[in-house]
Design an enzyme around this catalytic site. Sequence first.
Site, PDB file in Angstrom:
ATOM      1  CG  HIS A 426      21.265  31.661  25.930  1.00 52.84           C
ATOM      2  ND1 HIS A 426      21.345  32.185  24.556  1.00 52.84           N
ATOM      3  CD2 HIS A 426      21.092  30.293  25.639  1.00 52.84           C
ATOM      4  CE1 HIS A 426      21.479  31.322  23.710  1.00 52.84           C
ATOM      5  NE2 HIS A 426      21.189  30.105  24.351  1.00 52.84           N
ATOM      6  NE  ARG A 584      54.129  49.996  46.519  1.00 52.23           N
ATOM      7  CZ  ARG A 584      54.543  49.955  45.143  1.00 52.23           C
ATOM      8  NH1 ARG A 584      55.862  50.147  44.977  1.00 52.23           N
ATOM      9  NH2 ARG A 584      53.808  50.590  44.122  1.00 52.23           N
ATOM     10  CD  GLU A 686      60.525  52.430  47.620  1.00 57.52           C
ATOM     11  OE1 GLU A 686      60.662  52.362  46.326  1.00 57.52           O
ATOM     12  OE2 GLU A 686      60.058  52.558  48.644  1.00 57.52           O
ATOM     13  N   GLY A 707      63.161  48.033  45.254  1.00 56.70           N
ATOM     14  CA  GLY A 707      62.586  48.714  44.506  1.00 56.70           C
ATOM     15  C   GLY A 707      63.403  49.597  43.406  1.00 56.70           C
ATOM     16  CB  SER A 708      65.162  48.152  40.382  1.00 57.24           C
ATOM     17  OG  SER A 708      64.036  48.246  39.438  1.00 57.24           O
ATOM     18  CB  CYS A 757      58.897  44.286  43.699  1.00 56.68           C
ATOM     19  SG  CYS A 757      59.356  45.726  44.811  1.00 56.68           S
TER      20      CYS A 757
END
Length: 818
Positions: A426, A584, A686, A707-708, A757
């Site tokens: 409720h 990933r 990366e 992947g910076s 990403c």
Amino acid sequence: MPDSRYIRFFEEISAEDVARVGGKTASLGEMYRRLSPQGVKVPNGFAITAEAYRHMVGRALAWEPLHETLDGLRADDMEDLARRGRRAREIVYGAPLPEDLRAQILEAYGALRAEYGEDVSVAVRSSATAEDLPTASFAGQQETFLNVRGQERLLDAVRRCFASLFTDRSIHYRIDQGFDHFKVALSVCVMKMVRSDLASSGVMFTIDTETGFRDVVMITAAYGLGENIVQGAVDPDELLVFKPTFAQGHRAVLRRTRGSKKIKLVYAEGGTRETTRNVPTPQADRERFCVTDADVLTLADYAIRIERHYSDKAGHPVPMDIEWAKDGLDGDIYIVQARPETVASRKRAGVLEEFTLEGSGTALVTGRAVGTRIGSGGVRVIASAALIAEFKPGEVLVTDVTTPDWEPIMKQAAAIVTNRGGRTCHAAIVARELGIAAVVGAEGATEKLKTGETVTVSCAEGDVGKVYAGKIPFAVRRTEVGSLPRPRTKVMLILGNPELAFQMSFLPNDGVGLARMEFIIAEYIKAHPMALLHPERVADEQERRALLELAREYPHPADYFVRRLAEGVGTIAAAFYPKPVIVRMSDFKTNEYASLPGGRWFEPQEANPMLGFRGASRYAHPAYGEGFALECAAMRHVREIMGLTNIHLMIPFCRRVAEGARVVARMAELGLERGRGGLQLYVMCEIPNNVLLIDEFSKLFDGFSIGSNDLTQLTLGVDRDSAMVAFDFDERDPGVKEMIRMAVEGSRRNGRHSGICGQAPSDYPELTEFLVGLGIDSISLNPDVVVKTTLRILELERSLASGAGPVMTSAAASRSQS
């Protein structure tokens, strides 16, 4: 079948009969007639019509006394409301049933006994002629009586139902909704009781009640009769089924959360006035789900059929709120109520509302979040509905559990917190309708929270609602997203938390470019996979017992890892279906893996974990190969059992081409063969070697996700975890940008997808300009910058199309001049 003026059996009732039998019974009759032939089970019963109510009140000359009692009522004066409501109920209950009506009720009851047996018990349920409408839910406003046996008890229950048209909550609600007390009548539904006291029951919605996401059936379940769930007296199990893949023939539970289910409502014995009672649920039953997967799939099938049956004039399914019960005698599942869902389905399309905390604090209690809002105020702990006059507008209502009697003050609350209840109780239903934050099932809240202290109630952080000490500032952002055009550059999300997936799916997006498996393992599984495979190698006995306790419901602890991982990833995949979701595979470093329960017994100690045993190097290695097999088994479950083939997989930190080839071959052995069933395999780009040998890596993988973070670290030789050299970490460095350029161009040269990403595009608008100028295929962003960055990308693409070149920000222009 008895032929009478005041009785209608379900087979004589349709959805068009609301004015005669009320919304509840009209829906039951409609389903009994139209859906029973399709296999949706509905117990039989009959309606005592609204005309019968008017006949009784008129014969007793009670209309004038009711007008005298209710005319001039001040609904916000709680004492006046209570006094007048009590008098109105006395007038109606005191009205005798006319003899012709009494005779017709007993004749119909005899027909039910002939169908089900002399000892049949019935539910006697109020059904108001203005209830269960698409724009207003009168749920719980009037009374219901369960396990009623015998003629005199039935007649008494009918009179009590008629009188309950004037409960304080009903009077107050009608005033709020603009209904005339004397134009709303009451019908009574009498139907065979389903013996869920011997099994389980619950509520299900054909929509996610917190976010309005329409592609799931959300099922709550508890042992015993269903009133405990509706009233919020119990914390139920919760299970989700994904409708699109269910329709394709995939029979799988998407996600499950086990509730505590501490009590159950059963039949009372011994001839006392009370026909039901609550008893403790045995501990063994509390620790398992009260419904099987087969039950859940049957319920989902019922729900989808009901939703489809109640489609609107344009043919769109109408989201439904459905009550169900499983009979412990015949083992069948029955639908005992269905009505349109009135809150989540009415959210304004195209407008995204996001609440975010702008500070932190100490969580005093936690429970289940209702909605996604935040509220703050002073606490008011109230022990019972008799004390609601103590409540002041703008306070945070804290109580054990709410019922419809609490509604006059709930609409004045800044937020609501209850000790007990699940997301269909409720308090949850009313909080959604009112648009305020609520945390239900927050065990011990009435002891831990003190009247007068200021708290912040947050439902904006996922399924877990938190009550923080103090007033924490928060922001509300409303964004028009319905008409936002899509840029050529795909804008995808970075996401790890399944609890936020449905909400985030409303952002303008092209899918998920990075779904982090690590978050699910750390937050939902909370165990090292190798420790679940080999608990005997965990030397600490207490730690080993804790691991086995996590997985006690599964045949083998490793099954727990597979199922929980599949459910977490599957929830994200379902939220964005059929858009791509790039998952990933695990990318923990050894020190992070070692911190998981059981992990220290399986992980080596490394001087520099950032460059050590991580990513692809683990997957085919004897030290973790079995763990990787569990990850793959979970991904197969998502794709093959759940049918969510929109997930594709990505390999992180793959140092060498030969290493990539070994991982791809191992995945094929484990049933995840590249290309089979449309499966795509990506690799994180990366490491400088990924860029320099991109032509060779392209032979193994379908795409590259830059992947910076790690690419910057390894290009500049900067340990991003070291505070001493962190100032030299900059993704905008010319050398890093040259690496990115080579990666994008190399991907294009080989016909492979290129995306990014890392954190950089979320932080630096000028890097986004650079990427769009390169023609990168996709940019994955944190959710909080998606709208802003999408608008910027659209502007950049328009500029490039016009031949003007990228539009520089002032910061970028300043650097270019220097």
